[in-house]
Design a protein around this motif. Structure first.
Motif, mmCIF file in Angstrom:
data_model
loop_
_atom_site.group_PDB
_atom_site.id
_atom_site.type_symbol
_atom_site.label_atom_id
_atom_site.label_comp_id
_atom_site.label_asym_id
_atom_site.label_seq_id
_atom_site.Cartn_x
_atom_site.Cartn_y
_atom_site.Cartn_z
ATOM 1 N N ARG A 127 26.665 7.113 6.423
ATOM 2 C CA ARG A 127 25.464 7.753 6.983
ATOM 3 C C ARG A 127 25.463 9.212 6.519
ATOM 4 N N TRP A 128 24.918 9.431 5.344
ATOM 5 C CA TRP A 128 24.965 10.742 4.685
ATOM 6 C C TRP A 128 24.278 11.827 5.493
ATOM 7 N N GLU A 129 23.332 11.462 6.350
ATOM 8 C CA GLU A 129 22.641 12.474 7.154
ATOM 9 C C GLU A 129 23.576 13.160 8.152
ATOM 10 N N LEU A 130 24.760 12.570 8.384
ATOM 11 C CA LEU A 130 25.741 13.177 9.283
ATOM 12 C C LEU A 130 26.730 14.083 8.544
ATOM 13 N N LEU A 131 26.646 14.113 7.212
ATOM 14 C CA LEU A 131 27.585 14.893 6.401
ATOM 15 C C LEU A 131 26.890 16.099 5.779
ATOM 16 N N GLN A 132 27.652 17.179 5.670
ATOM 17 C CA GLN A 132 27.176 18.392 5.002
ATOM 18 C C GLN A 132 28.188 18.761 3.925
ATOM 19 N N GLU A 133 27.715 18.949 2.698
ATOM 20 C CA GLU A 133 28.605 19.299 1.598
ATOM 21 C C GLU A 133 29.349 20.593 1.917
ATOM 22 N N SER A 134 30.627 20.613 1.632
ATOM 23 C CA SER A 134 31.484 21.769 1.900
ATOM 24 C C SER A 134 31.841 22.479 0.591
ATOM 25 N N PRO A 135 32.006 23.798 0.651
ATOM 26 C CA PRO A 135 32.410 24.526 -0.550
ATOM 27 C C PRO A 135 33.923 24.513 -0.795
ATOM 28 N N THR A 136 34.686 23.886 0.095
ATOM 29 C CA THR A 136 36.143 23.884 -0.020
ATOM 30 C C THR A 136 36.585 23.210 -1.318
ATOM 31 N N PRO A 137 37.323 23.926 -2.175
ATOM 32 C CA PRO A 137 37.768 23.324 -3.445
ATOM 33 C C PRO A 137 39.107 22.602 -3.296
ATOM 34 N N TYR A 138 39.263 21.520 -4.025
ATOM 35 C CA TYR A 138 40.551 20.853 -4.111
ATOM 36 C C TYR A 138 40.537 19.937 -5.327
ATOM 37 N N THR A 139 41.629 19.912 -6.043
ATOM 38 C CA THR A 139 41.805 18.967 -7.136
ATOM 39 C C THR A 139 43.146 18.270 -6.945
#
Length: 100
Positions: free
Chosen positions: A33-45
């Motif tokens: 349910r993508w409407e419950l998610l907000q993209e985060s700027p936190t980087p990780y590889t």
């Protein structure tokens, strides 16, 4: 299976459609349910999976930072290691329980 936060189902799919990686269940993108998610700027590889995209999860008025993640374009060697293409599949942190 379901990924549940409080009383809200964040993702739901048949167990056969999920992928288990390092003890985490990854849900197919179409089950989230993508409407419950907000993209985060936190980087990780990840050294073997590749560049990760974190998401914060909304629970009513509260936003839980970086509680979901995906690998939009995992390394080919990571896909080979897992045995399945997990591109775009989404996993959730422990506050979001996985239930059968």
């Amino acid at each position: 299976m379901k990924a549940v936060l409080g009383e809200t189902t964040v993702a739901e799919a048949d167990r056969d459609d999920l992928i288990s990686i390092e003890g985490n269940w990854y849900f197919p993108p179409s089950s989230v349910r993508w409407e419950l998610l907000q993209e985060s700027p936190t980087p990780y590889t990840c050294p073997w999976k590749g560049e990760c995209q974190y998401y914060s999860v909304r629970d009513g008025d509260e936003v839980l930072a970086d509680r979901a993640w995906t690998y939009p374009h995992p390394y080919e060697s990571g896909i080979e290691r897992v045995g399945k293409d997990f591109s775009g599949y989404v996993a959730f942190w422990k506050e979001i329980s996985t239930q059968e």
